[in-house]
Design an enzyme around this catalytic site. Sequence first.
Site, short mmCIF file in Angstrom:
data_model
loop_
_atom_site.label_atom_id
_atom_site.label_comp_id
_atom_site.label_asym_id
_atom_site.label_seq_id
_atom_site.Cartn_x
_atom_site.Cartn_y
_atom_site.Cartn_z
N LYS A 204 0.84 -1.20 0.00
CA LYS A 204 0.00 0.00 0.00
C LYS A 204 0.88 1.25 0.00
O LYS A 204 0.65 2.18 -0.76
CB LYS A 204 -0.90 -0.04 1.24
N GLU A 210 10.86 -4.64 3.99
CA GLU A 210 10.96 -6.04 3.55
C GLU A 210 10.59 -6.15 2.07
O GLU A 210 11.28 -6.79 1.27
CB GLU A 210 10.00 -6.93 4.37
N GLY A 265 -4.47 -2.27 5.43
CA GLY A 265 -3.73 -3.42 4.92
C GLY A 265 -4.37 -4.75 5.26
O GLY A 265 -4.55 -5.61 4.41
N ARG A 266 -4.75 -4.93 6.53
CA ARG A 266 -5.26 -6.24 6.95
C ARG A 266 -6.70 -6.49 6.48
O ARG A 266 -7.24 -7.57 6.70
CB ARG A 266 -5.14 -6.39 8.47
N GLU A 351 -3.36 -6.69 15.36
CA GLU A 351 -2.97 -5.37 14.86
C GLU A 351 -4.15 -4.40 14.98
O GLU A 351 -3.96 -3.20 15.14
CB GLU A 351 -2.50 -5.46 13.40
N HIS A 382 -1.09 -33.44 19.04
CA HIS A 382 0.10 -34.22 19.39
C HIS A 382 1.25 -33.31 19.81
O HIS A 382 2.41 -33.71 19.77
CB HIS A 382 0.49 -35.11 18.21
N LYS A 509 10.23 -0.23 13.57
CA LYS A 509 10.75 0.08 12.23
C LYS A 509 11.79 1.19 12.33
O LYS A 509 12.84 1.13 11.69
CB LYS A 509 9.61 0.58 11.32
O1 F6P Z 1 3.95 -2.67 9.58
C1 F6P Z 1 2.65 -3.04 9.59
C2 F6P Z 1 2.01 -2.83 8.24
O2 F6P Z 1 1.87 -1.47 8.00
C3 F6P Z 1 0.69 -3.53 8.13
O3 F6P Z 1 -0.34 -2.81 8.69
C4 F6P Z 1 0.58 -3.72 6.66
O4 F6P Z 1 -0.37 -4.70 6.32
C5 F6P Z 1 1.99 -4.13 6.32
O5 F6P Z 1 2.80 -3.37 7.20
C6 F6P Z 1 2.42 -3.91 4.92
O6 F6P Z 1 2.30 -2.58 4.54
P1 F6P Z 1 2.39 -2.15 3.02
O7 F6P Z 1 1.26 -2.78 2.28
O8 F6P Z 1 2.31 -0.66 3.01
O9 F6P Z 1 3.71 -2.63 2.47
#
Ligand code: F6P
Length: 544
Positions: A204, A210, A265-266, A351, A382, A509
Amino acid sequence: MNITASAPWKAVEAHRQSLSSVHLRQLFSRDPDRAAALSLAFDGILFDFSKQRVDPSTISLLSALAREARLDEWTERMFSGERINASEDRSVLHVALRRSAGPFPSAEFDVMGDVLATRRRMIAFADSLRSGTALGFTGMPIRNVVNIGIGGSDLGPKMLGCALRSIAHPALAVHYVSNLDGAQLAPLLQTLDPRTTLFLLASKTFTTQETMLNAQTAREWLVANLGDAHAVSRHFAALTAKPERAIQFGIREEAIFPLWDWVGGRFSLWSAVGLALMIAIGPQAFAELLEGAERMDEHFRSAPYEQNLPVVMALIGIWNTNFLGATSYAVLPYNESLKYFPSFLQQLEMESNGKSVGIDGKPLACVANPIVWGELGNNGQHAFFQLLHQGGRLVPCDFIAAVRSDYPLPGHQEALLANCFAQSAALAFGKTVDEALLELQGTMPEEQIEALLPHKVFPGNQPSSTLLLSRLDPQTLGSLVALYEHKVFVQGIIWGLNSFDQWGVELGKAVASSILPAIGDPRLAGKFDPSTRGLLAFTRQYLA
Ligand code: F6P
């Protein structure tokens, strides 16, 4: 508003005291119709909450909490596009993403034009990949799709891609890469042919560390192998609310699919973030998924609280957390295809509601979300179920199973379901001293029985709900995910917090970016705490 000071909260508290010494065994023996009375059905879903430590009046009393918190008003505010995500000054309109037609009834603006136009572009894109007409830079058809994203830009499509893998396109492989650790991307790249690989950059913000690092590495791999930087525009697409950043990366405009600040995002799997999923299962199945979610939206908006699945599920969670004192709850799918469902719910719930400050900026008067954890139920039996049965902790559970298997093997599905039903019954009813004694008598000498007996007793009274799905089809899964989404919303309203921001992820972060240069440069270590300095010193000894 301090919900814990309200009359409905006090009434629930008094009711808890009256139920506190009652065991689930007694609740069942008192009321033979309990299972029917404490179950709800919706399309292909049965929600049996009769093994929760509640009686029918509990739900009515808890419903008064939802009224006290003005749930109806908040729901309408969400559905009408009001900026209920106050700390980010944003609307919350993921519900618009599952609508099949416009206009969306919004007070401020109608989003359906954008939603439907984007969906049409996604369908054309997915169809071109599925039919083999989407060609890479060298003219070969794309056969591998790699979604690079993390959190909400990964978990939803990955979870549903796995849940629906039985209907996935047979000649297109869809992979998900989220982790910074090269151990995920490097071995995958070794298996891929750059000429037939498409990367979807799902972010987003288009700044997430990452995702950006993995995207950069994928880009370098592609250019190195195809020998031409122009290849990037044929092998990358972006799903983002920041198209200008995707253009800068080298992605052509036709391959950029927008999302908007009003989708968190979620909650974004229904948007362009679901493109990898649509490519795998096809636009028709994706439409059915949306339909299932939309049907749950309508149910949530219109059903009376006592018959409303998301509301009842939310109220039971509040009962277990705030009145019975549970600090965690376990999600236990009895279906291999739902293996990512616990991780998906961890983000959705923790979250959203893992907060201790209310929407008004004041400390909450009660604890909010419990720790969500879980694992495939049959494997868990198990591994950690021992603690659930005899560990002496209150751990409510959600059992989830599908009646029909997508991979029927003789005898397997029946055994799987029998285990699922057996565990919730064993947790609820346990085994008394008398029952254990009866089983042991005559099998060994008396002294041995006496020594063994305490170990053979199961206290029971461990609460659980069972969600039984007719099968894992797109529509039912759409309803299931929307059910949990609305559960989260209801709980957030009752706890008085904003379920749609996530400020708690920011600090880590920022600290990571300040530590990063110190990994390679010892002169920068001095400003950190002694523990971090020690970790950096050890790292420098071994880092090549
Ligand atoms: O760090 C948390 C977060 O902002 C989540 O809320 C989100 O789903 C994820 O990182 C990924 O964010 P983006 O879609 O901006 O890369």
